[in-house]
Design a protein around this motif. Structure first.
Motif, PDB file in Angstrom:
ATOM      1  N   CYS A  64      -6.206  -5.692  -7.014  1.00 46.79           N
ATOM      2  CA  CYS A  64      -6.977  -6.828  -6.526  1.00 46.79           C
ATOM      3  C   CYS A  64      -6.139  -7.698  -5.592  1.00 46.79           C
ATOM      4  O   CYS A  64      -4.922  -7.649  -5.601  1.00 46.79           O
ATOM      5  CB  CYS A  64      -7.519  -7.649  -7.681  1.00 46.79           C
ATOM      6  SG  CYS A  64      -6.270  -8.347  -8.740  1.00 46.79           S
ATOM      7  N   GLY A  65      -6.823  -8.479  -4.790  1.00 50.11           N
ATOM      8  CA  GLY A  65      -6.164  -9.463  -3.959  1.00 50.11           C
ATOM      9  C   GLY A  65      -5.868  -9.076  -2.525  1.00 50.11           C
ATOM     10  O   GLY A  65      -5.197  -9.830  -1.833  1.00 50.11           O
ATOM     11  N   GLY A 118      -4.394   3.914  -0.328  1.00 47.77           N
ATOM     12  CA  GLY A 118      -3.051   3.784  -0.901  1.00 47.77           C
ATOM     13  C   GLY A 118      -3.073   3.165  -2.280  1.00 47.77           C
ATOM     14  O   GLY A 118      -2.366   3.610  -3.186  1.00 47.77           O
ATOM     15  N   SER A 119      -3.902   2.147  -2.459  1.00 36.87           N
ATOM     16  CA  SER A 119      -4.020   1.502  -3.766  1.00 36.87           C
ATOM     17  C   SER A 119      -4.554   2.489  -4.799  1.00 36.87           C
ATOM     18  O   SER A 119      -4.058   2.551  -5.928  1.00 36.87           O
ATOM     19  CB  SER A 119      -4.949   0.295  -3.689  1.00 36.87           C
ATOM     20  OG  SER A 119      -4.416  -0.692  -2.843  1.00 36.87           O
ATOM     21  N   GLY A 120      -5.539   3.259  -4.411  1.00 41.71           N
ATOM     22  CA  GLY A 120      -6.097   4.278  -5.299  1.00 41.71           C
ATOM     23  C   GLY A 120      -5.060   5.317  -5.691  1.00 41.71           C
ATOM     24  O   GLY A 120      -5.014   5.764  -6.841  1.00 41.71           O
ATOM     25  N   GLY A 162      -8.859  -5.019   2.276  1.00 37.53           N
ATOM     26  CA  GLY A 162      -9.232  -4.156   1.164  1.00 37.53           C
ATOM     27  C   GLY A 162      -9.562  -2.732   1.553  1.00 37.53           C
ATOM     28  O   GLY A 162      -9.090  -1.781   0.936  1.00 37.53           O
ATOM     29  N   TRP A 163     -10.371  -2.553   2.590  1.00 40.35           N
ATOM     30  CA  TRP A 163     -10.736  -1.201   3.021  1.00 40.35           C
ATOM     31  C   TRP A 163      -9.539  -0.469   3.598  1.00 40.35           C
ATOM     32  O   TRP A 163      -9.410   0.743   3.435  1.00 40.35           O
ATOM     33  CB  TRP A 163     -11.874  -1.237   4.050  1.00 40.35           C
ATOM     34  CG  TRP A 163     -13.184  -1.572   3.427  1.00 40.35           C
ATOM     35  CD1 TRP A 163     -13.862  -2.753   3.519  1.00 40.35           C
ATOM     36  CD2 TRP A 163     -13.967  -0.728   2.582  1.00 40.35           C
ATOM     37  NE1 TRP A 163     -15.012  -2.688   2.778  1.00 40.35           N
ATOM     38  CE2 TRP A 163     -15.109  -1.457   2.196  1.00 40.35           C
ATOM     39  CE3 TRP A 163     -13.809   0.564   2.109  1.00 40.35           C
ATOM     40  CZ2 TRP A 163     -16.082  -0.927   1.371  1.00 40.35           C
ATOM     41  CZ3 TRP A 163     -14.788   1.094   1.282  1.00 40.35           C
ATOM     42  CH2 TRP A 163     -15.907   0.359   0.922  1.00 40.35           C
ATOM     43  N   LYS A 164      -8.655  -1.177   4.260  1.00 39.05           N
ATOM     44  CA  LYS A 164      -7.463  -0.546   4.838  1.00 39.05           C
ATOM     45  C   LYS A 164      -6.501  -0.073   3.752  1.00 39.05           C
ATOM     46  O   LYS A 164      -5.818   0.931   3.914  1.00 39.05           O
ATOM     47  CB  LYS A 164      -6.733  -1.517   5.757  1.00 39.05           C
ATOM     48  CG  LYS A 164      -7.528  -1.914   6.971  1.00 39.05           C
ATOM     49  CD  LYS A 164      -6.768  -2.967   7.749  1.00 39.05           C
ATOM     50  CE  LYS A 164      -7.653  -3.582   8.808  1.00 39.05           C
ATOM     51  NZ  LYS A 164      -7.019  -4.734   9.439  1.00 39.05           N
TER      52      LYS A 164
END
Length: 64
Positions: A17-18, A29-31, A23-25
């Motif tokens: 989060c945050g 990587g976060s996933g 967010g879309w970019k």
């Protein structure tokens, strides 16, 4: 502030989060980081393999 990783107070809670308008970019990587943590890799393992400090995004000490 991007928070990405395991919340130590809860064994089964991971957050991503945050990122705000990025967010879309950052989603792929976060996933990837969350998937690696769920699969049992540590932040140290991820840092070595991907070449950045995964601890810098950890919610440890920031989320209560």
């Amino acid at each position: 502030i991007l928070l990405l990783g395991r919340v130590k107070e809860f064994d089964n809670l991971l957050v991503s989060c945050g990122p705000g308008s990025n967010g879309w970019k950052l989603a792929m990587g976060s996933g990837e980081i969350i998937e690696r943590l769920v699969s049992g890799q540590t932040e140290d393992d991820i840092s070595k393999e991907l070449g950045f400090d995964a601890h810098s995004f950890s919610p440890a000490g920031r989320v209560r």
